[in-house]
Design a protein around this motif. Structure first.
Motif, PDB file in Angstrom:
ATOM      1  N   VAL A 151      -4.097  -3.715  -7.798  1.00  0.00           N
ATOM      2  CA  VAL A 151      -5.361  -4.344  -7.402  1.00  0.00           C
ATOM      3  C   VAL A 151      -6.398  -4.221  -8.517  1.00  0.00           C
ATOM      4  CG1 VAL A 151      -6.392  -2.355  -6.203  1.00  0.00           C
ATOM      5  CG2 VAL A 151      -6.925  -4.670  -5.444  1.00  0.00           C
ATOM      6  N   LEU A 163     -11.314 -10.814   3.313  1.00  0.00           N
ATOM      7  CA  LEU A 163     -11.465  -9.434   2.849  1.00  0.00           C
ATOM      8  C   LEU A 163     -12.469  -9.350   1.703  1.00  0.00           C
ATOM      9  CD1 LEU A 163     -10.670  -6.468   2.815  1.00  0.00           C
ATOM     10  CD2 LEU A 163      -8.645  -7.090   1.460  1.00  0.00           C
ATOM     11  N   PHE A 200     -13.729  -1.309  -1.849  1.00  0.00           N
ATOM     12  CA  PHE A 200     -12.278  -1.419  -1.768  1.00  0.00           C
ATOM     13  C   PHE A 200     -11.839  -1.328  -0.315  1.00  0.00           C
ATOM     14  CE2 PHE A 200      -8.206   0.676  -1.152  1.00  0.00           C
ATOM     15  CZ  PHE A 200      -7.343  -0.144  -1.865  1.00  0.00           C
ATOM     16  N   ASP A 201     -10.813  -2.101   0.052  1.00  0.00           N
ATOM     17  CA  ASP A 201     -10.206  -1.979   1.376  1.00  0.00           C
ATOM     18  C   ASP A 201      -8.926  -2.809   1.394  1.00  0.00           C
ATOM     19  OD1 ASP A 201      -9.808  -1.130   3.943  1.00  0.00           O
ATOM     20  OD2 ASP A 201     -11.657  -1.986   4.750  1.00  0.00           O
ATOM     21  N   HIS A 202      -8.202  -2.721   2.481  1.00  0.00           N
ATOM     22  CA  HIS A 202      -6.994  -3.528   2.632  1.00  0.00           C
ATOM     23  C   HIS A 202      -6.843  -3.954   4.086  1.00  0.00           C
ATOM     24  CE1 HIS A 202      -4.846  -0.115   4.470  1.00  0.00           C
ATOM     25  NE2 HIS A 202      -5.416   0.626   3.540  1.00  0.00           N
ATOM     26  N   ASP A 252      -3.588   2.286  -6.930  1.00  0.00           N
ATOM     27  CA  ASP A 252      -4.416   1.076  -7.000  1.00  0.00           C
ATOM     28  C   ASP A 252      -4.164   0.285  -8.278  1.00  0.00           C
ATOM     29  OD1 ASP A 252      -5.552   1.898  -4.612  1.00  0.00           O
ATOM     30  OD2 ASP A 252      -7.202   2.934  -5.594  1.00  0.00           O
ATOM     31  N   VAL A 256     -10.467  -5.200  -4.310  1.00  0.00           N
ATOM     32  CA  VAL A 256     -11.460  -4.316  -4.905  1.00  0.00           C
ATOM     33  C   VAL A 256     -12.504  -5.180  -5.599  1.00  0.00           C
ATOM     34  CG1 VAL A 256     -10.249  -4.097  -7.124  1.00  0.00           C
ATOM     35  CG2 VAL A 256     -11.745  -2.245  -6.354  1.00  0.00           C
ATOM     36  N   SER A 290      -4.691  -5.968  -0.466  1.00  0.00           N
ATOM     37  CA  SER A 290      -5.766  -5.071  -0.890  1.00  0.00           C
ATOM     38  C   SER A 290      -6.734  -5.834  -1.774  1.00  0.00           C
ATOM     39  CB  SER A 290      -5.198  -3.881  -1.674  1.00  0.00           C
ATOM     40  OG  SER A 290      -4.274  -3.146  -0.905  1.00  0.00           O
ATOM     41  N   ASP A 297      -4.580  -7.759  -4.461  1.00  0.00           N
ATOM     42  CA  ASP A 297      -3.158  -7.431  -4.511  1.00  0.00           C
ATOM     43  C   ASP A 297      -2.526  -7.958  -3.224  1.00  0.00           C
ATOM     44  OD1 ASP A 297      -0.620  -6.323  -4.582  1.00  0.00           O
ATOM     45  OD2 ASP A 297      -1.300  -4.235  -4.449  1.00  0.00           O
ATOM     46  N   LYS A 315       0.699  -5.788   3.152  1.00  0.00           N
ATOM     47  CA  LYS A 315      -0.760  -5.659   3.143  1.00  0.00           C
ATOM     48  C   LYS A 315      -1.366  -6.413   1.977  1.00  0.00           C
ATOM     49  CE  LYS A 315      -1.142  -1.338   0.505  1.00  0.00           C
ATOM     50  NZ  LYS A 315      -1.648   0.049   0.514  1.00  0.00           N
ATOM     51  N   ASP A 368       2.640  -9.176  -9.552  1.00  0.00           N
ATOM     52  CA  ASP A 368       2.030  -7.863  -9.402  1.00  0.00           C
ATOM     53  C   ASP A 368       2.316  -6.931 -10.580  1.00  0.00           C
ATOM     54  OD1 ASP A 368       4.696  -7.787  -8.678  1.00  0.00           O
ATOM     55  OD2 ASP A 368       4.364  -6.883  -6.716  1.00  0.00           O
ATOM     56  N   ARG A 414     -15.370   0.868  -9.427  1.00  0.00           N
ATOM     57  CA  ARG A 414     -15.109   0.278  -8.112  1.00  0.00           C
ATOM     58  C   ARG A 414     -16.381   0.296  -7.262  1.00  0.00           C
ATOM     59  NH1 ARG A 414      -9.264   3.205  -6.797  1.00  0.00           N
ATOM     60  NH2 ARG A 414      -8.878   3.824  -8.947  1.00  0.00           N
TER      61      ARG A 414
END
Length: 323
Positions: free
Chosen positions: A295, A52, A31-33, A292, A20, A18, A11, A16, A114, A28
């Motif tokens: 993402v 990432l 996951f992080d951003h 979420d 996954v 993100s 995403d 930011k 998105d 999942r």
């Protein structure tokens, strides 16, 4: 039979990025951003997204075989190129995002905006599972929309189908796009805050949407009126779309979805007062994938058989590579 590959969902927003990693059941694995380097141009954004995903692969001890992206802006889904974007993004319009990420990640990459990604996620793993003809509405900073027909995303000839937030007929307020009376002037999170400030004469700092929702729950007339106007406008928009496309289901997500308990009665009143011309019921449900949604929807996009997936090793057009 070969195992279905793991997918990376990405995403990309103005503040930011993100990511996954999921399997085809939406489970999942990581996951992080990270902050989005939106002021540094498209290549920097693609680099940040790639880094990432690589970190998440290392942390989970897995490797992804496909990737999907839900990105801010207008996207050419077939080429994966950003067509237009807000001033928040430097050198984003014209950037070949799909090819850039396919080249960096070495896997096929599907790219969409998105809101379309959000709807694909809800169709695969969320509130719209099993539905065929669906309107997706995201009530966030702005208002976005997407349409699915026969269970598949309907993008339109130029990829802009479903942009319900910028349809007119909802009053005389000036929209962020400069036009008058768009749905977004009443139903976005930013507009709910602005309309409440107008009603109460409140000065800065502005009262946030979550607090306005709490005040509505407590019965404050001004807060209730703002959510009533927003919900009725959304209901009218949903009913109009249902009449045009013979839709049977609406899923509503975005940050304002957190106030669904105070928004829902007005949404249903808006539909009941202006029902679809078909006479058939229009079902409305809040999104299930939550914050979420985009993402996870991007990961779902990767699993779809969309024709706009960029193959691994796709070349970036020379004229665009210089951006």
């Amino acid at each position: 039979m070969p195992r279905t590959p793991l997918a990376a969902g990405i995403d990309i927003g103005g503040t930011k990025i993100s990511a996954v990693i999921t399997d085809d059941d939406g489970r999942r694995l990581a996951f992080d951003h990270v902050p989005a380097p939106a002021a540094s141009g498209g290549p920097a954004m693609a680099d940040a997204a790639t880094a990432l995903v690589r970190r998440l692969e290392a942390e989970a001890g897995v490797a992804v075989g496909i990737a999907g992206v839900g990105a801010a802006g207008v996207i050419d889904q077939r080429s994966g190129t950003v067509v237009a974007a807000s001033a928040t993004f430097a050198e984003w319009a014209g950037f070949p995002l799909g090819a850039a990420l396919a080249d960096r990640l070495g896997v096929p990459v599907a790219v969409d905006n998105d809101v379309n990604a959000f709807l694909v996620g809800e169709l695969r793993w969320g509130a719209a599972r099993g539905q065929a003809d669906v309107l997706g509405i995201m009530l966030g900073t702005g208002v976005g929309g997407a349409i699915a027909l026969d269970g598949r995303l309907f993008a339109g000839h130029r990829g802009a189908a479903g942009e319900i937030g910028h349809t007119p007929g909802y009053g005389e307020l000036v929209c962020t796009c400069g036009r008058v009376g768009h749905l977004e002037t009443l139903a976005s999170g930013r507009s709910i805050e602005a309309r409440y400030a107008e009603r109460t004469g409140a000065a800065a700092p502005i009262v946030r949407g979550s607090e306005i929702a709490d005040r509505a729950r407590a019965g404050e007339p001004e807060a209730l009126a703002v959510f009533d106007a927003a919900g009725r406008a959304v209901g009218l928009a949903a009913s109009s779309a249902a009449s045009m496309f013979d839709l049977s289901f609406v899923v509503i997500g975005g940050g304002v979805r957190a106030a669904w308990d105070v928004l829902e009665p007005a949404v249903r009143a808006g539909i009941d007062g202006n029902p679809p011309v078909s006479g058939f019921p229009l079902e409305v449900r809040p999104a299930e994938l939550g914050a979420d949604g985009v993402v996870l929807g991007a990961a779902a996009l990767a699993y779809s058989d969309a024709p706009h997936t960029m193959p691994a090793g796709a070349s970036i057009p020379t004229a665009l590579a210089a951006h």
